[in-house]
Structure formats: structure tokens, C-alpha cells
Design an enzyme around this catalytic site. Structure first.
Site, PDB file in Angstrom:
ATOM      1  N   GLN A  26       0.988  -1.349   0.028  1.00  0.00           N
ATOM      2  CA  GLN A  26      -0.200  -0.054   0.038  1.00  0.00           C
ATOM      3  C   GLN A  26       0.924   1.299  -0.013  1.00  0.00           C
ATOM      4  O   GLN A  26       0.343   2.253  -0.268  1.00  0.00           O
ATOM      5  CB  GLN A  26      -0.933   0.055   1.191  1.00  0.00           C
ATOM      6  CG  GLN A  26      -1.901  -1.135   1.287  1.00  0.00           C
ATOM      7  CD  GLN A  26      -2.948  -1.214   2.353  1.00  0.00           C
ATOM      8  OE1 GLN A  26      -2.570  -1.878   3.271  1.00  0.00           O
ATOM      9  NE2 GLN A  26      -4.078  -0.571   2.186  1.00  0.00           N
ATOM     10  N   HIS A  46      -1.927  -5.339 -12.853  1.00  0.00           N
ATOM     11  CA  HIS A  46      -1.303  -5.170 -14.273  1.00  0.00           C
ATOM     12  C   HIS A  46      -1.954  -5.894 -15.368  1.00  0.00           C
ATOM     13  O   HIS A  46      -2.383  -5.431 -16.415  1.00  0.00           O
ATOM     14  CB  HIS A  46       0.224  -5.793 -14.414  1.00  0.00           C
ATOM     15  CG  HIS A  46       1.000  -4.659 -13.211  1.00  0.00           C
ATOM     16  ND1 HIS A  46       2.157  -5.162 -12.683  1.00  0.00           N
ATOM     17  CD2 HIS A  46       0.766  -3.554 -13.058  1.00  0.00           C
ATOM     18  CE1 HIS A  46       2.707  -4.110 -12.202  1.00  0.00           C
ATOM     19  NE2 HIS A  46       1.954  -3.262 -12.144  1.00  0.00           N
ATOM     20  N   ASP A  59       2.192   0.489  -8.096  1.00  0.00           N
ATOM     21  CA  ASP A  59       3.546   0.566  -8.651  1.00  0.00           C
ATOM     22  C   ASP A  59       4.415   1.588  -8.127  1.00  0.00           C
ATOM     23  O   ASP A  59       5.695   1.465  -7.701  1.00  0.00           O
ATOM     24  CB  ASP A  59       3.543   0.982 -10.378  1.00  0.00           C
ATOM     25  CG  ASP A  59       3.010  -0.290 -11.019  1.00  0.00           C
ATOM     26  OD1 ASP A  59       2.690  -1.333 -10.374  1.00  0.00           O
ATOM     27  OD2 ASP A  59       2.820  -0.091 -12.292  1.00  0.00           O
ATOM     28  N   ARG A  84       4.203   0.044  12.877  1.00  0.00           N
ATOM     29  CA  ARG A  84       3.895  -0.956  12.427  1.00  0.00           C
ATOM     30  C   ARG A  84       3.914  -0.974  10.996  1.00  0.00           C
ATOM     31  O   ARG A  84       3.128  -0.232  10.391  1.00  0.00           O
ATOM     32  CB  ARG A  84       2.474  -1.687  12.949  1.00  0.00           C
ATOM     33  CG  ARG A  84       1.965  -2.917  12.268  1.00  0.00           C
ATOM     34  CD  ARG A  84       0.661  -3.305  12.913  1.00  0.00           C
ATOM     35  NE  ARG A  84       0.520  -4.754  11.927  1.00  0.00           N
ATOM     36  CZ  ARG A  84      -0.740  -4.760  11.147  1.00  0.00           C
ATOM     37  NH1 ARG A  84      -1.404  -3.745  10.994  1.00  0.00           N
ATOM     38  NH2 ARG A  84      -0.754  -5.842  10.729  1.00  0.00           N
ATOM     39  N   HIS A 129       1.210  -9.157   4.686  1.00  0.00           N
ATOM     40  CA  HIS A 129       0.086  -8.118   4.638  1.00  0.00           C
ATOM     41  C   HIS A 129      -0.369  -8.316   3.076  1.00  0.00           C
ATOM     42  O   HIS A 129      -0.473  -7.294   2.493  1.00  0.00           O
ATOM     43  CB  HIS A 129       0.408  -6.888   4.834  1.00  0.00           C
ATOM     44  CG  HIS A 129      -0.693  -6.088   5.226  1.00  0.00           C
ATOM     45  ND1 HIS A 129      -1.177  -5.436   6.719  1.00  0.00           N
ATOM     46  CD2 HIS A 129      -1.950  -5.687   4.660  1.00  0.00           C
ATOM     47  CE1 HIS A 129      -2.199  -4.782   6.710  1.00  0.00           C
ATOM     48  NE2 HIS A 129      -2.658  -4.823   5.509  1.00  0.00           N
ATOM     49  N   ASN A 173      -1.449 -10.726   8.499  1.00  0.00           N
ATOM     50  CA  ASN A 173      -2.290  -9.523   8.858  1.00  0.00           C
ATOM     51  C   ASN A 173      -3.823 -10.008   8.315  1.00  0.00           C
ATOM     52  O   ASN A 173      -3.850 -10.180   7.138  1.00  0.00           O
ATOM     53  CB  ASN A 173      -1.885  -8.167   7.843  1.00  0.00           C
ATOM     54  CG  ASN A 173      -3.201  -7.157   8.277  1.00  0.00           C
ATOM     55  OD1 ASN A 173      -3.419  -6.652   9.385  1.00  0.00           O
ATOM     56  ND2 ASN A 173      -3.927  -6.900   7.283  1.00  0.00           N
ATOM     57  N   GLU A 174      -4.760 -10.260   9.218  1.00  0.00           N
ATOM     58  CA  GLU A 174      -5.989 -10.388   8.894  1.00  0.00           C
ATOM     59  C   GLU A 174      -6.492 -11.723   8.094  1.00  0.00           C
ATOM     60  O   GLU A 174      -6.775 -11.593   6.744  1.00  0.00           O
ATOM     61  CB  GLU A 174      -6.778  -9.101   8.395  1.00  0.00           C
ATOM     62  CG  GLU A 174      -6.868  -7.952   9.138  1.00  0.00           C
ATOM     63  CD  GLU A 174      -7.367  -6.741   8.508  1.00  0.00           C
ATOM     64  OE1 GLU A 174      -7.688  -6.692   7.367  1.00  0.00           O
ATOM     65  OE2 GLU A 174      -7.969  -5.878   9.119  1.00  0.00           O
ATOM     66  N   ASN A 316      -7.365  -5.866  14.513  1.00  0.00           N
ATOM     67  CA  ASN A 316      -7.648  -4.741  13.978  1.00  0.00           C
ATOM     68  C   ASN A 316      -9.160  -4.582  14.073  1.00  0.00           C
ATOM     69  O   ASN A 316      -9.819  -5.318  13.867  1.00  0.00           O
ATOM     70  CB  ASN A 316      -7.286  -5.001  12.211  1.00  0.00           C
ATOM     71  CG  ASN A 316      -5.797  -5.100  12.103  1.00  0.00           C
ATOM     72  OD1 ASN A 316      -5.024  -4.738  12.905  1.00  0.00           O
ATOM     73  ND2 ASN A 316      -5.375  -5.620  10.685  1.00  0.00           N
ATOM     74  N   TYR A 318     -12.402  -1.657  13.579  1.00  0.00           N
ATOM     75  CA  TYR A 318     -12.868  -0.510  12.791  1.00  0.00           C
ATOM     76  C   TYR A 318     -14.243  -0.211  13.093  1.00  0.00           C
ATOM     77  O   TYR A 318     -14.455   0.953  13.414  1.00  0.00           O
ATOM     78  CB  TYR A 318     -12.790  -0.794  11.335  1.00  0.00           C
ATOM     79  CG  TYR A 318     -11.472  -0.620  10.823  1.00  0.00           C
ATOM     80  CD1 TYR A 318     -10.421  -1.828  10.701  1.00  0.00           C
ATOM     81  CD2 TYR A 318     -10.804   0.543  10.388  1.00  0.00           C
ATOM     82  CE1 TYR A 318      -9.272  -1.821  10.430  1.00  0.00           C
ATOM     83  CE2 TYR A 318      -9.624   0.621   9.819  1.00  0.00           C
ATOM     84  CZ  TYR A 318      -8.752  -0.452   9.703  1.00  0.00           C
ATOM     85  OH  TYR A 318      -7.524  -0.406   9.273  1.00  0.00           O
ATOM     86  N   GLU A 386      -4.580  -1.883  14.217  1.00  0.00           N
ATOM     87  CA  GLU A 386      -5.315  -0.962  13.365  1.00  0.00           C
ATOM     88  C   GLU A 386      -6.437  -0.523  13.872  1.00  0.00           C
ATOM     89  O   GLU A 386      -7.209  -1.297  14.655  1.00  0.00           O
ATOM     90  CB  GLU A 386      -5.394  -1.645  11.969  1.00  0.00           C
ATOM     91  CG  GLU A 386      -4.252  -1.744  11.211  1.00  0.00           C
ATOM     92  CD  GLU A 386      -4.495  -2.451   9.813  1.00  0.00           C
ATOM     93  OE1 GLU A 386      -5.886  -2.379   9.223  1.00  0.00           O
ATOM     94  OE2 GLU A 386      -3.720  -3.273   9.188  1.00  0.00           O
TER      95      GLU A 386
HETATM   96  C1  PNW Z   1      -7.705  -3.287   7.025  1.00  0.00           C
HETATM   97  N1  PNW Z   1     -13.881  -4.679   7.787  1.00  0.00           N
HETATM   98  O1  PNW Z   1      -8.707  -4.320   6.316  1.00  0.00           O
HETATM   99  C2  PNW Z   1      -6.265  -3.706   6.383  1.00  0.00           C
HETATM  100  O2  PNW Z   1      -5.485  -4.305   7.121  1.00  0.00           O
HETATM  101  C3  PNW Z   1      -5.597  -2.520   5.598  1.00  0.00           C
HETATM  102  O3  PNW Z   1      -4.821  -2.910   4.613  1.00  0.00           O
HETATM  103  C4  PNW Z   1      -6.808  -1.735   4.867  1.00  0.00           C
HETATM  104  O4  PNW Z   1      -6.182  -0.615   4.046  1.00  0.00           O
HETATM  105  C5  PNW Z   1      -7.415  -1.256   6.064  1.00  0.00           C
HETATM  106  O5  PNW Z   1      -8.120  -2.080   6.811  1.00  0.00           O
HETATM  107  C6  PNW Z   1      -8.915  -0.252   5.453  1.00  0.00           C
HETATM  108  O6  PNW Z   1      -9.592  -0.849   4.869  1.00  0.00           O
HETATM  109  C7  PNW Z   1     -10.080  -4.278   6.644  1.00  0.00           C
HETATM  110  O7  PNW Z   1     -14.769  -5.244   7.157  1.00  0.00           O
HETATM  111  C8  PNW Z   1     -10.826  -4.959   5.912  1.00  0.00           C
HETATM  112  O8  PNW Z   1     -14.417  -4.077   8.940  1.00  0.00           O
HETATM  113  C9  PNW Z   1     -12.082  -5.023   6.353  1.00  0.00           C
HETATM  114  C10 PNW Z   1     -12.579  -4.566   7.330  1.00  0.00           C
HETATM  115  C11 PNW Z   1     -11.721  -4.025   8.212  1.00  0.00           C
HETATM  116  C12 PNW Z   1     -10.375  -3.694   7.890  1.00  0.00           C
END
Ligand code: PNW
Length: 491
Positions: A26, A46, A59, A84, A129, A173-174, A316, A318, A386
Site C-alpha cells: 500500500q 497489471h 507501482d 507497524r 500483509h 495480517n487479517e 484490527n 474498525y 489497526e
Molecule cells: C484493513 N472490515 O482491512 C487492512 O489491514 C488494511 O490494509 C486496509 O487498508 C484497512 O483495513 C482499511 O480498509 C480491513 O470489514 C478490511 O471491517 C475489512 C474490514 C476492516 C479492515
């Protein structure tokens, strides 16, 4: 009672680790420089550019490969305790296999780590990741059980090269996003879309790969290097819509499908996949005419190998959703994970909405998620690896919604700490704007804005960067704090 109560100001402990997070694909760019091999995101963007909404790719991204000093300068400006980042497997091992180590890739990460350590910023390093070397994908990727051996070989190279200085390791990661989005649907590379089958197959192989890397570290490196090794799982909060038994069971099924699939084999006392979900998938598979359950089993030996294989639980987090037993007009492919559980979800319209459809401010959801996990898994050490909020490019630097979100997260973390949860650190997503996977550069999560039109990829602090800095400095939340100007300094 009206005794003069001085409201005790709630603070984070001094040893609580605050930082920011990013990921290799990213931010790094330099996709084919200095010997880096192709990975599944290079290949997909690509060869199939229309899957990305703005047809962009990584890229160049934020060009962090050429901006080590500026990136570390931002960490110093914010006063971070930790940063991180993730390692690009194909930058280190261009073929994916450990036959050939790319010294230029090792040098890049050495420079980054050494520059951080000069300023006492602790590295928290993710091995994977989402950027699998393309050759390994062609051999099946996470659908091939040999992924566990390939990953172990890669982990050995990583621990040997960086373990003298890196003390906190995250294997994956995830897993949900790797397995469900990448194999069980079409929202992440390699967009395999093997619905109802790919997710579960990947989940088993991934947790075994994690355990192999964990025991490699534990048995061969830990004594001399003294660090810790864990995994990061995305844990949003799925609470019941009502307090009916049906809704509570529906919420439990959704939790098992979202993160229990990966957490239960590692963190539960018995090991293996979550029971109610496994029973449901077995039953549906039989109805659908499969001679076996689409969810594979672990042998006793595999179960015992994976169980307990983590020094900490990386989360992580959100957002949250409310779950009901009744589905409202939701259509899912058959078979699929969502068809297997068959529950409905609901977001109250009053929850603040970000630029990402899936991301709203769900009240106290960190507390809800972490107290639940702590109870279920005997209070392991947690790091929030995260947590973040998106805006559109037009928001610019005045990101007041992100500030509201981070303040709410801090409140919820303080509630979590007061409940006795063993939470040791917190990383925001993200230090800077970056390539947001299928959303390209249309949804931005940075404390620093990145100018993707300038060759220098100039980084400029948003208002939220100043507020986060002040929260870290004071270890508390001051709702009246307003940055005087948007000019950043290193204190
Ligand atoms: C994370 N959800 O992914 C990732 O680790 C990052 O790479 C990404 O950029 C970031 O969150 C923002 O999207 C997620 O469904 C994907 O809640 C899905 C969820 C949460 C985080």
C-alpha cells in the site's frame, strides 16, 4: 449525593505503546526495482486493471521505498512509540522460495529499522500483509497445504536478518481478508471466488502456517532475540439486534464466521474450528450433496499444534454491526460463508458514516469486542494493530470526522483498560494515505495526506495528526484541544 466529586481524569499508562500502521504494497511502490519479484497485487493490477475502481495500482503508491527519512520524520513529528509496517515477501525472496535472498530488499528494511531505532521508535513487523509472491499463487497459494512450509522458510530468513532489532512480530495480517475476501469471494487478490469452499480451506492452512512460524521463532530465535510472536485478526463487533435468543445466536454465528474461524484454533483451550459454525457447514454441505463437509477438519495433532501458538492477540478493529436472525432480502451465492450462516445485519442510521460504506462509528465497539475476547480466551495480551477512518480526496486536511472517531476510540480503550483487559498498545491506520486495495486512491485513511500527483509524493499532516500527537503527549483526551496552526514540528 452532591459531594464535590473531582472527576478523575482518565489516562493511559506510561508504558502503553502508541503508534501508526502501514503495509508494504500500500505504500512502498518500487514494484520492480532492485530485484523485487512479482506478487499477486502486481499481477492482478497489471493484468486485470478494471478490478480497481480508479484503475490505479501500487507501482509507485506513496513511494516509501525512496522516502525512509521522511517517513521516520513523520513518526518523530507525531511522537510515536512504535510503527507497524509489513515486509514484502517477494522483495526479500523474489521467487517466493528461500533459494535466493535479495540483498537490496534486506537493505531497505534494515535502513528503515535502523532509522527508527535512532529515535527510539519500536518496530512492530508484519510478515504477511496480502502480497503473496505470484509463483506461489500459481502453485495454489493458501489452498495448498505446503504454504505452511514456504512461509516457515520465509520467516526464518526474516528472523535471521531482522530479529536482533525487531522484538514484536506479527505473522499474518487479517486471515479473514486473506481467506474470505481473497479465496471465498472476489474482493481481494487473487479474487478466486471459490465461495463456500476457499475460505475454509485457506483458514486451515493459514493457521497451521502461522503456528509453524510461531514455533520456529519460539524454538530457534526467542532465547537469543527475546521477542514475541503473534497474529493479527480483524475483529469488528457483532452484537445482537434485540435481546432475543435467536438474535444472540445469529450474532454468535456471525462472530464465528468473521473471526472465530481464525481465533478459535489458536486462542481457545480446545482448539479447532468454532463448533456451531462447523456443525452448520457440515449440515449444509450434506444437504447440498457434498460427500464431505466444506469445512475441513483438523487432526488431533494439528489441533494441538495450533492451539496456544501465539504470544499475543493482535486486533484490527474498525466498526460494528447489529445482527438479527432474519435476513432481509440479502442474496448470497450457494454455497458461501454468508449463505452458511444466513443472518441479517443492520447499521443504525445515526452512526457517523465514513467514506467507506462498511465503516461507521459504532459506539464503544472496542470495549464490546475486547471484553468479549478477553472473557472467551482467558485474557491474553492484546494489541490493537489497526483502527482508522476514511475520507474522500476532497476532504483535504480538515478531517474533523476522523478526530471524532479517534476520540471515541480512546474513550472506548480507556473503558477496556478499566475492565481489566490486558491491552498494551494501539496503532492507527494509517500513518499516511495509501493504496486502498480495490478502492485504489478513492478512500484515504492517513493522518498525513499524500499528494499522489506530485513525483515527490509530498506528505502533509491533517488536522487529526495534531490531535493524535496531543493525545499521545498527554496520554488523555482533551475535547477542547484545537491545533493553533497546521505547521508541524518535532518536539
Ligand atoms: C484493513 N472490515 O482491512 C487492512 O489491514 C488494511 O490494509 C486496509 O487498508 C484497512 O483495513 C482499511 O480498509 C480491513 O470489514 C478490511 O471491517 C475489512 C474490514 C476492516 C479492515
Amino acid at each position: 449525593c452532591h459531594a464535590a466529586t473531582v472527576k478523575h481524569e482518565r489516562r493511559f499508562p506510561d508504558d502503553f505503546i502508541f503508534g501508526c500502521a502501514t503495509a508494504a504494497y500500500q505504500i512502498e511502490g518500487a514494484w520492480n526495482e532492485d530485484g523485487k519479484g512479482e506478487n499477486i497485487w502486481d499481477y492482478m493490477t497489471h493484468n486485470n486493471p478494471t478490478v480497481i475502481v480508479d484503475q490505479s495500482n501500487g507501482d509507485v503508491a506513496a513511494d516509501s521505498y525512496h522516502n525512509v527519512e521522511r517517513d521516520v520524520e513523520m513518526m518523530r513529528e507525531l511522537g510515536l512509540d512504535a510503527y507497524r509496517f509489513s515486509l514484502s515477501w517477494s522483495r526479500i525472496l523474489p521467487t517466493g522460495f528461500a533459494n535466493e535472498v535479495n540483498q537490496a530488499g534486506i537493505n531497505y528494511y534494515n535502513n528503515l529499522i535502523n532509522e527508527m531505532l535512532k529515535y527510539n521508535i519500536q518496530p512492530l513487523v508484519t510478515l504477511y500483509h496480502w502480497d503473496l509472491p505470484q509463483r506461489l499463487q500459481e502453485l495454489g497459494g493458501f489452498a495448498n497445504p505446503l504454504i505452511a512450509d514456504w512461509f516457515e522458510d520465509y520467516a526464518r530468513v526474516v528472523f535471521e536478518n531482522f530479529g536482533d532489532r525487531v522484538k514484536l512480530w506479527i505473522t499474518f495480517n487479517e486471515p479473514r481478508e486473506i481467506c474470505y475476501e481473497g479465496y471465498g469471494s472476489n474482493t481481494k487478490a487473487p479474487i478466486l471466488n471459490a465461495t463456500g469452499v476457499g475460505t475454509y480451506l485457506c483458514a486451515k492452512h493459514l493457521v497451521i502456517a502461522h503456528a509453524k512460524a510461531y514455533y520456529l521463532y519460539n524454538n530457534e530465535f526467542k532465547a537469543s532475540q527475546g521477542g514475541e510472536c503473534g497474529i493479527t485478526i480483524s475483529v469488528n463487533w457483532f452484537g445482537p439486534l434485540t435481546d432475543s435468543e435467536e438474535d444472540e445466536f445469529a450474532a454468535e454465528l456471525r462472530r464465528q464466521a468473521e473471526w472465530g474461524l481464525y481465533a478459535e484454533p489458536i486462542f481457545s483451550a480446545e482448539g479447532g474450528f468454532p463448533k456451531e459454525l462447523a456443525a452448520r457447514v457440515a449440515e449444509k454441505s450434506a444437504q447440498q450433496g457434498y460427500p464431505w463437509s466444506r469445512m475441513p477438519e483438523f487432526t488431533e495433532e494439528e489441533k494441538n499444534f495450533v492451539r496456544g501458538a501465539s504470544d499475543f492477540f493482535g486486533v484490527n478493529h474498525y466498526t460494528g454491526l447489529l445482527i438479527s436472525a432474519t435476513e432481509h432480502m440479502q442474496q448470497h451465492p450457494v454455497p458461501s460463508l454468508l449463505d452458511d450462516i444466513g443472518v441479517g445485519s443492520y447499521v443504525p442510521p445515526e452512526w457517523l458514516q465514513s467514506a467507506s460504506p462498511w465503516l461507521t462509528l459504532s459506539p464503544n465497539s472496542i470495549y464490546n469486542a475486547l471484553t468479549h475476547l478477553a472473557r472467551k480466551y482467558n485474557n491474553p495480551v492484546f494489541y490493537i494493530t489497526e483502527n482508522g477512518w476514511s475520507n474522500t480526496p476532497s476532504t483535504g486536511l480538515q478531517d474533523d470526522d476522523r478526530i471524532s472517531y479517534y476520540r471515541a476510540s480512546f474513550e472506548s480503550m480507556l473503558n477496556t483498560l478499566e475492565a481489566g483487559v490486558n491491552l498494551k498498545g494501539y496503532m492507527t491506520w494509517s500513518l499516511m494515505d495509501n493504496f486502498e486495495w480495490l478502492l485504489g486512491y478513492t478512500e484515504l485513511f492517513g493522518l498525513y495526506e499524500v499528494d499522489f500527483n506530485s513525483p515527490e509524493r509530498t506528505r502533509t499532516p491533517r488536522k487529526s495528526a495534531f490531535v493524535y500527537k496531543e493525545m499521545l503527549r498527554t496520554r488523555t483526551i482533551d475535547y477542547s484541544y484545537e491545533p493553533q496552526s497546521l505547521v508541524m514540528t518535532i518536539d
